[in-house]
Scaffold this motif. Structure first.
Motif, mmCIF file in Angstrom:
data_model
loop_
_atom_site.group_PDB
_atom_site.id
_atom_site.type_symbol
_atom_site.label_atom_id
_atom_site.label_comp_id
_atom_site.label_asym_id
_atom_site.label_seq_id
_atom_site.Cartn_x
_atom_site.Cartn_y
_atom_site.Cartn_z
ATOM 1 N N ALA A 125 -3.262 4.231 -21.376
ATOM 2 C CA ALA A 125 -1.980 3.275 -21.755
ATOM 3 C C ALA A 125 -2.226 1.709 -21.460
ATOM 4 C CB ALA A 125 -0.848 3.974 -21.226
ATOM 5 N N HIS A 130 2.583 1.595 -25.914
ATOM 6 C CA HIS A 130 1.479 2.391 -26.022
ATOM 7 C C HIS A 130 1.516 3.938 -25.537
ATOM 8 C CE1 HIS A 130 -3.105 3.337 -26.034
ATOM 9 N NE2 HIS A 130 -2.912 3.091 -27.090
ATOM 10 N N ALA A 131 2.090 4.071 -24.487
ATOM 11 C CA ALA A 131 2.035 5.572 -23.661
ATOM 12 C C ALA A 131 3.069 6.167 -24.642
ATOM 13 C CB ALA A 131 2.605 4.992 -22.469
ATOM 14 N N ARG A 134 1.413 7.421 -27.486
ATOM 15 C CA ARG A 134 0.126 8.509 -27.380
ATOM 16 C C ARG A 134 0.761 9.815 -26.885
ATOM 17 N NH1 ARG A 134 -5.233 6.877 -24.499
ATOM 18 N NH2 ARG A 134 -6.036 8.420 -25.906
#
Length: 397
Positions: A125, A130-131, A134
């Motif tokens: 990440a 972004h984490a 995902r």
């Protein structure tokens, strides 16, 4: 602000974007080593090309699944407005549901193969957003795979899990569809950039991969759709049901032995409850005006078959019991237990002249497995609601 050439096959990267850091030395092995994924097909153009077909299959599967759920378990406000026409409506929608779901399996496999190297990106990440992205993809993939897996086993009537299938399948559909919409919104710029672009590198390999994926999805469809589509019946090699095999030429999901109705008492009488309740023996039912209709049996597993049914109109039975116009009915089966032992039939089906308490099928007295002494048959209804072994019809005002 310059970007790489349009035919590079990779997402445009701005010149000042820093390169991603390499993983720690102790992780630089297996899928984390440099060059671990050498295929040029692990790129956006391939993902988008497969994703278009997968998205179409999932959209059809989701919408037809909602139709099935609505017909099986309608909200109170909608029960009086369910359509009885076209008579083959449920046959078509549920057939499409199963066909599109089966076709989605090889398409999902191809899509996941094209993107799985991203599982080993480093760092896992790069930011909070972004984490979260995902995490959303993980939920989407998990829901989608579980949805397809449980749906496939449902066509085989095999339920090795402890949770109820239909309710779980319904909510997984919403979860997967919601996750897909969020994913599409996040990836919209990348999808738009590669929607029509034909990247030059690996063009022949991409064409071969897409052709193989299309052939796999087409083959799965051709060898299973015959359980719904009559003109594909000769190719019905992998479907769990042949619609022309079974007692009296019709398949059976739940037998009389399984329902505990193999032996029906000689003094069986149909009980019709309403303002003027009454009872009828089988012989007395046979003396009432008989009607013949041609209707399909269409089951949630995807198979369907058409037959000629003969019996007494449901509307005639409830009118004789003094039911007012617009009444629904509750139908009870002789079977001792089961989730569909008691079925409610909304007014549109009760009043439809094609809805029968059937006593015969294709000119023969109903076999025990098909509901002897009497069963319900109505247009545009799931097979689980075409109650067999009927003992009581109760007017609901």
């Amino acid at each position: 602000m310059e970007s790489e050439p349009a035919d590079s096959g990779t997402p445009p990267r701005r010149r000042y974007d820093p390169p991603l850091p390499a993983p720690p030395a102790f992780l630089r092995r297996g899928p984390f080593r440099a060059g671990a994924f050498s295929s040029p097909l692990h790129e956006p153009r391939t993902v988008v090309a497969v994703g278009r077909w997968l998205g179409a299959a999932l959209l059809v599967c989701f919408l037809t699944g909602l139709t099935s759920h609505l017909l099986q378990d309608p909200p109170g406000w909608s029960a009086g407005h369910l359509p009885t026409r076209p008579v083959n409506g449920y046959r078509v929608t549920q057939g499409l549901h199963v066909i599109s779901g089966l076709a989605a399996i090889p398409l999902a496999g191809a899509k996941l193969w094209a993107v799985y190297p991203r599982l080993f990106e480093w760092p896992p990440a790069r930011s909070v957003s972004h984490a979260l992205e995902r995490l959303g993809i993980a939920v989407l993939v998990a829901a989608l795979l579980l949805e397809l897996f449980t749906g496939l086993l449902n066509t085989l009537q095999w339920y090795p899990w402890p949770f109820p299938f239909r309710q779980t399948h319904f909510w997984l559909g919403w979860l997967a569809t919601g996750g897909l919409l969020v994913h599409l919104a996040v990836k919209a710029p990348l999808i738009a950039a590669h929607w029509w672009r034909r990247a030059v590198p690996a063009l022949s390999q991409r064409r071969a991969f897409l052709a193989a994926t299309t052939a796999a999805a087409g083959a799965v469809t051709l060898v299973t759709a015959g359980q719904t589509v009559p003109w594909l019946r000769s190719l019905d090699l992998l479907a769990p049901r042949r619609p022309d095999l079974g007692p009296q030429g019709l398949p059976v999901n739940r037998t009389a032995a399984q329902a505990g109705t193999v032996t029906v008492a000689a003094d069986w009488r149909l009980r019709v409850d309403g303002p003027s309740p009454y009872r009828l023996s089988l012989a007395e039912l046979g003396e009432l005006p008989q009607y013949e209709v041609e209707l399909p049996i269409s089951c949630v597993e995807g198979w369907s078959a058409t037959a000629r049914w003969t019996g007494v109109r449901v509307i005639d039975l409830v009118r004789r019991a003094g039911a007012p116009a617009g009444s629904a009915v509750r139908v009870t089966s002789l079977e001792a237990a089961g989730p569909y032992r008691v079925m409610e039939m909304p007014a549109p089906y009760v009043e439809d002249p094609l809805s029968l308490l059937a006593l015969r099928v294709d000119g023969q007295v109903l076999a025990a497995d098909h509901g002897f002494p009497a069963r319900i048959i109505a247009p545009n209804r799931p097979g689980v609601l075409q109650t067999k072994w009927v003992e009581r019809i109760e007017v609901i005002v």
